[in-house]
Design a protein around this motif. Structure first.
Motif, PDB file in Angstrom:
ATOM      1  N   TYR A 277       0.830  -1.212   0.000  1.00  0.00           N
ATOM      2  CA  TYR A 277       0.000   0.000   0.000  1.00  0.00           C
ATOM      3  C   TYR A 277       0.866   1.265   0.000  1.00  0.00           C
ATOM      4  CZ  TYR A 277      -4.664  -2.094   0.875  1.00  0.00           C
ATOM      5  OH  TYR A 277      -5.857  -2.749   0.777  1.00  0.00           O
ATOM      6  N   TYR A 278       1.908   1.307   0.847  1.00  0.00           N
ATOM      7  CA  TYR A 278       2.778   2.491   0.880  1.00  0.00           C
ATOM      8  C   TYR A 278       3.352   2.746  -0.509  1.00  0.00           C
ATOM      9  CZ  TYR A 278       2.751   2.919   5.999  1.00  0.00           C
ATOM     10  OH  TYR A 278       2.369   3.109   7.306  1.00  0.00           O
ATOM     11  N   ASP A 279       3.725   1.666  -1.162  1.00  0.00           N
ATOM     12  CA  ASP A 279       4.311   1.750  -2.483  1.00  0.00           C
ATOM     13  C   ASP A 279       3.311   2.284  -3.518  1.00  0.00           C
ATOM     14  OD1 ASP A 279       6.492   1.297  -4.117  1.00  0.00           O
ATOM     15  OD2 ASP A 279       5.624  -0.586  -4.857  1.00  0.00           O
ATOM     16  N   LEU A 280       2.082   1.782  -3.460  1.00  0.00           N
ATOM     17  CA  LEU A 280       1.095   2.113  -4.494  1.00  0.00           C
ATOM     18  C   LEU A 280       0.366   3.428  -4.228  1.00  0.00           C
ATOM     19  CD1 LEU A 280      -0.428  -1.472  -4.879  1.00  0.00           C
ATOM     20  CD2 LEU A 280       0.833  -0.228  -6.654  1.00  0.00           C
ATOM     21  N   LEU A 281       0.319   3.855  -2.971  1.00  0.00           N
ATOM     22  CA  LEU A 281      -0.547   4.989  -2.612  1.00  0.00           C
ATOM     23  C   LEU A 281       0.208   6.268  -2.274  1.00  0.00           C
ATOM     24  CD1 LEU A 281      -3.106   3.134  -0.263  1.00  0.00           C
ATOM     25  CD2 LEU A 281      -3.301   3.540  -2.725  1.00  0.00           C
ATOM     26  N   HIS A 282       1.551   6.214  -2.206  1.00  0.00           N
ATOM     27  CA  HIS A 282       2.273   7.335  -1.594  1.00  0.00           C
ATOM     28  C   HIS A 282       2.120   8.646  -2.356  1.00  0.00           C
ATOM     29  CE1 HIS A 282       5.352   5.999  -4.488  1.00  0.00           C
ATOM     30  NE2 HIS A 282       5.713   7.267  -4.480  1.00  0.00           N
ATOM     31  N   SER A 283       1.826   8.573  -3.668  1.00  0.00           N
ATOM     32  CA  SER A 283       1.734   9.842  -4.402  1.00  0.00           C
ATOM     33  C   SER A 283       0.301  10.370  -4.510  1.00  0.00           C
ATOM     34  CB  SER A 283       2.357   9.679  -5.788  1.00  0.00           C
ATOM     35  OG  SER A 283       1.692   8.640  -6.460  1.00  0.00           O
ATOM     36  N   LEU A 284      -0.660   9.682  -3.906  1.00  0.00           N
ATOM     37  CA  LEU A 284      -2.056  10.140  -3.955  1.00  0.00           C
ATOM     38  C   LEU A 284      -2.308  11.191  -2.864  1.00  0.00           C
ATOM     39  CD1 LEU A 284      -3.922   6.733  -4.543  1.00  0.00           C
ATOM     40  CD2 LEU A 284      -3.144   8.411  -6.235  1.00  0.00           C
ATOM     41  N   PRO A 285      -3.381  11.973  -3.003  1.00  0.00           N
ATOM     42  CA  PRO A 285      -3.690  12.993  -1.973  1.00  0.00           C
ATOM     43  C   PRO A 285      -4.252  12.365  -0.694  1.00  0.00           C
ATOM     44  CG  PRO A 285      -5.349  13.032  -3.704  1.00  0.00           C
ATOM     45  CD  PRO A 285      -4.317  12.031  -4.143  1.00  0.00           C
ATOM     46  N   LEU A 286      -3.373  11.621  -0.022  1.00  0.00           N
ATOM     47  CA  LEU A 286      -3.773  10.860   1.174  1.00  0.00           C
ATOM     48  C   LEU A 286      -2.720  11.035   2.258  1.00  0.00           C
ATOM     49  CD1 LEU A 286      -4.509   7.395  -0.495  1.00  0.00           C
ATOM     50  CD2 LEU A 286      -6.226   9.062   0.274  1.00  0.00           C
ATOM     51  N   VAL A 287      -3.146  10.898   3.519  1.00  0.00           N
ATOM     52  CA  VAL A 287      -2.183  10.728   4.609  1.00  0.00           C
ATOM     53  C   VAL A 287      -2.179   9.241   4.941  1.00  0.00           C
ATOM     54  CG1 VAL A 287      -1.544  11.357   6.957  1.00  0.00           C
ATOM     55  CG2 VAL A 287      -2.772  13.012   5.505  1.00  0.00           C
TER      56      VAL A 287
END
Ligand SMILES: *Cc1c(COP(=O)(O)O)cnc(C)c1O
Length: 389
Positions: A277-287
Motif C-alpha cells: 500500500y505504501y508503495d502504491l498509494l504514496h503519491s495520492l492525496p492521502l495521509v
C-alpha cells in the motif's frame, strides 16, 4: 460481478480446525486444560506474569475496571477514536467517562493533551482513577509519557490493545505491562488472532490477577487459602463478590493456541500488505499511517485520511464508490461522544477538534493476511480513480 473484499477477515488453517476438533472429542468443552494453557502461552509470549482469558475483550475491560475498583464517583478517561467498549467498561461500573483528544499524527490519545487536562482536573478535584489508552490500528500509544503522568497524578492505566497483540513498543512486546497495570487483547475474528469471540487481560500484579479471576466466574472461589468462612466439605465454595460468567471455552482456547503459534507470521503478512500500500498509494492525496522506528505496529487496520483540501470529492463519495466496487471499506471510528447513548453526558464536539477532523477524513481500506497482490492493486487503482472525482 467483482468479488467482495472485506476490510478485515480471519485466517483459519487446517491445524486450527484439527485442534478445535480434538477438544470436541475430549472430556472438557469448557474449564478444562486449554484455557490455562492459552493464558500461559499468551503471557509468556508477551512478557507478562499473569493472564486471564475472557469471552470477549469487552468482558476483559469490565474485569479490569472491577479489579481496579472503579466505582460510582470515579472518573475514567479514554480516547474518543475507539470502539465503544473502551468507554462502556467505565459505565458498567457506574463511573463517569471523559475523553482526551487524539494526536493528529498517530490518532491515539495525545499525551500532551492528557497532561494539560490532568493539570486542569487537579485544580477542580476531578482527576481520573483510570486512563485507557487505545493502540489504534495496532500503532502503540506514547506509553512512556502516559506512564510518567500516572506517577505524577496517581491514576491507573488499562491499555486497550485489542488491535495490537504481536506489536512492539520501544522494542518490547505489547502486553508486557511495563507502562500499565493491565493490558487487554481481543480475539474477535477481524482482530490479529481469533477465538471466534474472546479476549484476555494481562498483568504483572498478583492481586489484580486474583480479582479478575474471581470476577470472571461469579465471584466464586474454591481455593482453600482464599475462603472467608470454614470449609464444610469437598463440595464447598464461596461467592465473595458479585461476579459474572465471562469465561472462555476450551474449544475457543484451542483455536487461540493454534492461531497464536502463527502470530509472528500473520503480522509479517500484514506488514507485507502495508508495504504494498505504501508503495502504491504514496503519491495520492492521502495521509498514510505514520510509522516510528521504535514501534512495530500490528497493523490490525490500514487507515488512510483523505487530503480533502486537495480533492473535489467528499469522503462519503469516495467511500460509496469503493463500496460499489465491492471493496468493503469502513470507518474506524465514529467518535464515541457522538453516539446517541452518550448524548446525555453533554459532550461538546468543539472540545475534540482533532477527533472531529480525523473522523471527517478517515477511511479504513482492506487489511488482512490473505489479501493478494492482485486485490491490493485493485484497491489502489479504484481508490486512485475515486480520488480523481
Ligand atoms: C474490538 C474492540 C473491543 C472489543 O472487543 P470484543 O472482543 O469484540 O469485545 C474493544 N476495544 C477495541 C479498541 C476494539 O477494537
Amino acid at each position: 460481478m467483482q468479488e467482495v473484499i472485506p476490510y478485515g477477515r480471519q485466517d483459519i488453517s487446517q491445524a486450527d480446525i484439527d485442534q478445535v476438533i480434538e477438544v470436541l472429542k475430549s472430556d472438557y468443552l469448557t474449564q478444562g486444560p486449554m484455557v490455562p494453557r492459552f493464558e500461559k502461552m499468551v503471557s509468556e509470549k508477551c512478557g507478562a506474569d499473569f493472564a486471564v482469558a475472557a469471552n470477549s475483550a469487552t468482558s476483559a475491560l469490565h474485569l479490569a475496571c472491577l479489579a481496579l475498583t472503579v466505582n460510582a464517583g470515579d472518573i475514567v478517561w479514554t480516547s474518543p477514536i475507539t470502539f465503544v467498549a473502551s468507554a462502556n467498561c467505565a459505565l458498567y461500573c457506574g463511573a463517569k467517562i471523559d475523553f482526551v483528544d487524539i494526536n493528529p499524527r498517530t490518532y491515539n490519545l495525545d499525551a500532551n493533551k492528557l497532561a494539560l487536562k490532568l493539570a486542569a482536573a487537579e485544580k477542580t478535584g476531578t482527576l481520573p482513577k483510570v486512563v485507557i489508552p487505545v493502540h489504534l490500528a495496532g500503532k502503540p500509544c506514547d506509553m512512556r509519557a502516559i506512564y510518567s503522568l500516572s506517577q505524577k497524578y496517581g491514576f491507573k492505566i488499562i491499555e486497550d490493545a485489542s488491535h495490537a497483540i504481536g506489536g512492539r513498543y520501544v522494542d518490547q512486546p505489547i502486553g508486557n505491562c511495563q507502562f500499565s497495570d493491565i493490558t487487554i487483547f481481543s480475539f474477535h475474528p477481524v482482530k490479529i488472532i481469533t477465538t471466534g469471540e474472546g479476549g484476555m487481560a494481562l498483568t504483572n500484579n498478583s492481586e489484580l490477577f486474583a480479582r479478575m479471576q474471581l470476577y470472571r466466574s461469579h465471584g466464586i472461589t474454591r481455593e482453600p487459602s482464599e475462603l472467608i468462612l470454614k470449609s464444610e466439605g469437598a463440595w464447598y465454595y464461596e461467592q465473595q463478590e458479585l461476579g459474572f460468567n465471562y469465561r472462555l471455552t476450551d474449544i475457543q482456547a484451542a483455536l487461540g493456541i493454534s492461531q497464536l503459534s502463527r502470530l509472528k507470521k500473520l503480522i509479517e503478512m500484514r506488514h507485507e500488505v502495508a508495504a504494498a500500500y505504501y508503495d502504491l498509494l504514496h503519491s495520492l492525496p492521502l495521509v498514510l499511517p505514520q510509522t516510528d522506528p521504535e514501534d512495530y505496529s500490528a497493523f490490525h487496520l490500514f487507515i488512510i485520511r483523505l487530503k480533502l483540501a486537495e480533492i473535489s470529492i467528499s469522503r462519503l463519495e469516495v467511500f460509496n464508490r469503493l463500496r460499489k466496487k465491492n471493496i468493503m471499506v469502513n470507518v474506524h471510528y465514529i467518535p464515541v461522544y457522538r453516539q446517541p447513548y452518550y448524548q446525555k453526558f453533554n459532550f461538546d464536539k468543539a472540545d475534540f477538534p482533532e477527533a472531529e477532523s480525523y473522523y471527517s477524513s478517515a477511511i479504513t481500506i482492506p487489511m488482512y493476511p490473505g489479501l493478494t497482490a492482485d486485490q491490493i492493486e485493485f484497491v489502489a487503482k479504484e481508490l486512485s480513480d475515486a480520488l480523481q472525482g
